[in-house]
Design an enzyme around this catalytic site. Structure first.
Site, PDB file in Angstrom:
ATOM      1  N   SER A 147      -3.681  -3.763  -6.360  1.00 35.49           N
ATOM      2  CA  SER A 147      -3.165  -4.913  -5.626  1.00 35.49           C
ATOM      3  C   SER A 147      -4.264  -5.922  -5.296  1.00 35.49           C
ATOM      4  CB  SER A 147      -2.458  -4.449  -4.349  1.00 35.49           C
ATOM      5  OG  SER A 147      -3.320  -3.668  -3.536  1.00 35.49           O
ATOM      6  N   VAL A 153     -15.322   1.051 -15.068  1.00 32.37           N
ATOM      7  CA  VAL A 153     -16.662   0.647 -14.658  1.00 32.37           C
ATOM      8  C   VAL A 153     -17.554   1.886 -14.697  1.00 32.37           C
ATOM      9  CG1 VAL A 153     -18.072  -0.312 -12.803  1.00 32.37           C
ATOM     10  CG2 VAL A 153     -15.751  -1.174 -13.190  1.00 32.37           C
ATOM     11  N   CYS A 172      -2.806   4.276   3.604  1.00 31.86           N
ATOM     12  CA  CYS A 172      -1.523   4.346   4.299  1.00 31.86           C
ATOM     13  C   CYS A 172      -1.465   5.588   5.187  1.00 31.86           C
ATOM     14  CB  CYS A 172      -0.354   4.332   3.322  1.00 31.86           C
ATOM     15  SG  CYS A 172       1.222   4.030   4.146  1.00 31.86           S
ATOM     16  N   ASP A 178      -9.094  -0.739  -0.510  1.00 32.26           N
ATOM     17  CA  ASP A 178      -9.409   0.639  -0.138  1.00 32.26           C
ATOM     18  C   ASP A 178     -10.858   1.048  -0.393  1.00 32.26           C
ATOM     19  OD1 ASP A 178      -6.730   0.687   0.413  1.00 32.26           O
ATOM     20  OD2 ASP A 178      -6.177   2.065  -1.195  1.00 32.26           O
ATOM     21  N   ALA A 188      -1.593  -1.972   1.707  1.00 31.44           N
ATOM     22  CA  ALA A 188      -1.346  -3.183   0.924  1.00 31.44           C
ATOM     23  C   ALA A 188      -1.270  -4.401   1.836  1.00 31.44           C
ATOM     24  CB  ALA A 188      -0.050  -3.040   0.130  1.00 31.44           C
ATOM     25  N   ALA A 189      -0.790  -4.209   3.058  1.00 31.95           N
ATOM     26  CA  ALA A 189      -0.737  -5.311   4.020  1.00 31.95           C
ATOM     27  C   ALA A 189      -2.144  -5.790   4.361  1.00 31.95           C
ATOM     28  CB  ALA A 189      -0.006  -4.861   5.284  1.00 31.95           C
ATOM     29  N   CYS A 223       1.720  -0.892   8.956  1.00 34.02           N
ATOM     30  CA  CYS A 223       2.268   0.368   8.464  1.00 34.02           C
ATOM     31  C   CYS A 223       3.740   0.447   8.858  1.00 34.02           C
ATOM     32  CB  CYS A 223       1.504   1.551   9.053  1.00 34.02           C
ATOM     33  SG  CYS A 223       2.067   3.146   8.428  1.00 34.02           S
TER      34      CYS A 223
END
Length: 445
Positions: free
Chosen positions: A48, A113, A196, A331, A341-342, A374
Site C-alpha cells: 500500500s 531488494v 493491525c 510497516d 493501512a490507515a 483500527c
C-alpha cells in the site's frame, strides 16, 4: 437493495481490473527488460505504501522517472482478511494483479531488494541489477515469523488451526471456525510489534458471534492470550472492549505468550511473562495464531536501520535520520504508532508534501502526528472505530462517540474502505481523513 448494488459494482470492478491487468502487463516492464539504471525516485515495495507513493511521485516527476521494485505478482488488500477468516468475504476478493495497481508508465522491477548502498545512492536487487536514484522511498513492509513458534509453520498442515495474517492460512481459520464442535477456541497475540494490532482480537469477537448464531456458543470456551499488559493500547477503546468481553463471557489472559503449537495433539503452550520459566498447556478445538513479526531481513544490519532493524526515520517528517534523500512509509519504519493501512494513508500525504518541498530545495514542513486507525470488528454487523495519534489520544473523524459499537462503521469497514483503498489510496488520492475531521468537528478538533 444497497447490498445488491454494491455487490454488482464490486463484481464489475473485479472484471474491469482483470482486463486492465492484461493490458498493464504489457505497459509495465519487469526484471530489467527496458528498465533504466537510474531513476529520480526509486520506490522499494509494492504494498500500500509503495504503490500510493509511486502514484504520487508520478504526478511530481513523471512516470518515466519513477520505478517500483517488487517481486510479487499479486497485491492484496490485507485488512479484509479478518472478514475472510470469519467467512464473511472471499479471499479472491482481496487480491489484484500487481501489474494492475502499479501506476501506468511507472517501471516495475520484478525483483527483491538485496542490498542498500545509501552512500552511493544505489540499491542492488537479487537479480544482480544495480539501480541508482536521486530519492529513495522505502516501503518494504514487515516479515511474518511463524517459525519462531515451535511446531509452526508445519502445524498448519493439520486441521483446527488458522491465521488471518497470511493468504496461505486465512481460509484455514474459517475452516477451523465452521467445523468447531466444542472445547477451547484459542486466539493469540505475539510478543513483537505487529501490523493491525486489533486484528488478533477481531477474529475472537467474530468467532463468538458465529458460534452464537450456529448454536454452539454454550459448548465453547473462548480464550484470548496476549503478552501485553493491556487489552488495547488506547484506554478509551480498551474500556469499551472490556465491557464487551464481560458481556460475552470471553476469557482474557494478559502476559501470556505463545511459544509452541502441538498441532497433532491440538495443544498450545504459553509462557507466563510475569513468571519466567512458567508455562501452561491449553487444549484446543480451534486456534487462531498471530505470528511474531519483524523488520525485513534486508534492512537489518544495513546502513538504514535502527538498533532493532527497522527503517530509522524522523517521526515527524518521515525523512531518514542520516540520509536526507531517503524516506520511509508504513510497516517497515520505526514510527511509534500502530502499523495499519490507515497510518500509511496519513503518512503518504505527509511524504507527498515534504518530498515536494525538498524537490524545490525547501525544508520539509508537514508534520505526521502518528494518526492511525483500527476498525475493531466486534460482530458481523458492528465495529468500534478506533482512531488515535502518537500519544494514544483519540483522534476521531466523526462527531459521535466512536467507542460505541456501530452498524454504520461496520459497513464502512466491509464495503466502503475496500473501494477507498483500490480507487483512492492506491491512486495516490487518499491521504487520510484529516481535512474531513476538521470539517466534521466544525474546526474545533
Amino acid at each position: 437493495l444497497c447490498t445488491m448494488v454494491v455487490a454488482k459494482i464490486i463484481f464489475g470492478y473485479n472484471l474491469f481490473t482483470y482486463f486492465l491487468s492484461l493490458v498493464s502487463s504489457h505497459i509495465h516492464t519487469s526484471s530489467g527488460l527496458g528498465a533504466k539504471d537510474h531513476y529520480k525516485v526509486l520506490v522499494l515495495g509494492g504494498g500500500s505504501g509503495g504503490i500510493t507513493m509511486a502514484a504520487r511521485m508520478k504526478r511530481k516527476v513523471g512516470a518515466q522517472n519513477v520505478a517500483v521494485v517488487e517481486p510479487s505478482e499479486v497485491h492484496y488488500y490485507q485488512p479484509i482478511w479478518t472478514l475472510v477468516g470469519a467467512g464473511a468475504k472471499s479471499v479472491a476478493s482481496s487480491g489484484r494483479p500487481t501489474a494492475s495497481v502499479i501506476p501506468s508508465g511507472v517501471m516495475w522491477v520484478k525483483s527483491k531488494v538485496a542490498e542498500f548502498d545509501p552512500k552511493n545512492n544505489t540499491v542492488h536487487t537479487d537479480s544482480g541489477k544495480k539501480i541508482s536514484y536521486d530519492y529513495l522511498i522505502v516501503a518494504l513492509g514487515l516479515e511474518l515469523h511463524y517459525e519462531k513458534i515451535k511446531g509452526l509453520p508445519e502445524g498448519f498442515e493439520h486441521p483446527k488451526i488458522g491465521s488471518n495474517y497470511s493468504v496461505k492460512t486465512v481460509e484455514k481459520t474459517w475452516n477451523a471456525l465452521k467445523n468447531f464442535k466444542e472445547g477451547n477456541a484459542l486466539f493469540t497475540f505475539p510478543n513483537t510489534p505487529v501490523k493491525c494490532g486489533g486484528a488478533p482480537q477481531k477474529i475472537m469477537y467474530l468467532s463468538d458471534a458465529f458460534l452464537r448464531k450456529t448454536g454452539k456458543r454454550s459448548k465453547a470456551n473462548i480464550i484470548y492470550n496476549t503478552p501485553s499488559p493491556k487489552l488495547f493500547g488506547v484506554k478509551k477503546y480498551a474500556d469499551a472492549l472490556w465491557e464487551i468481553v464481560k458481556k460475552r463471557d470471553l476469557n482474557i489472559n494478559l502476559r501470556h505468550n505463545l511459544i509452541e503449537v502441538r498441532a497433532d495433539k491440538q495443544e498450545a503452550v504459553f509462557e507466563n511473562l510475569d513468571k519466567p520459566g512458567e508455562t501452561k498447556v491449553y487444549k484446543y478445538d480451534m486456534i487462531h495464531v498471530t505470528p511474531p513479526m519483524g523488520p525485513p531481513a534486508v534492512l537489518k544490519g544495513s546502513l538504514l536501520d535502527d538498533e532493532a532493524g527497522w527503517l530509522d526515520v524522523n517521526k515527524n517528517t518521515l525523512q531518514h535520520k542520516t540520509y536526507a534523500n531517503v524516506f520511509g512509509i508504513g510497516d517497515c519504519t520505526n514510527l511509534p504508532t500502530s502499523k495499519t493501512a490507515a497510518a500509511v494513508a496519513a503518512q503518504s500525504a505527509v511524504l507527498d508534501r515534504n518530498i515536494s518541498r525538498i524537490l524545490k530545495k525547501q525544508t520539509p514542513d508537514k508534520i505526521y502526528d502518528g494518526y492511525t486507525s483500527c476498525p475493531l470488528v466486534t460482530s458481523y454487523n458492528t465495529v468500534i472505530l478506533a482512531e488515535f495519534d502518537y500519544d494514544g489520544q483519540p483522534l476521531e473523524t466523526f462527531p459521535v462517540d466512536q467507542s460505541k459499537e456501530s452498524r454504520v462503521m461496520y459497513h464502512m469497514k466491509a464495503d466502503f474502505m475496500p473501494l477507498l483503498y483500490w480507487h483512492g489510496l492506491l491512486k495516490g488520492f487518499w491521504g487520510g481523513p484529516g481535512p474531513y475531521r476538521t470539517i466534521m468537528h466544525l474546526g474545533m478538533k
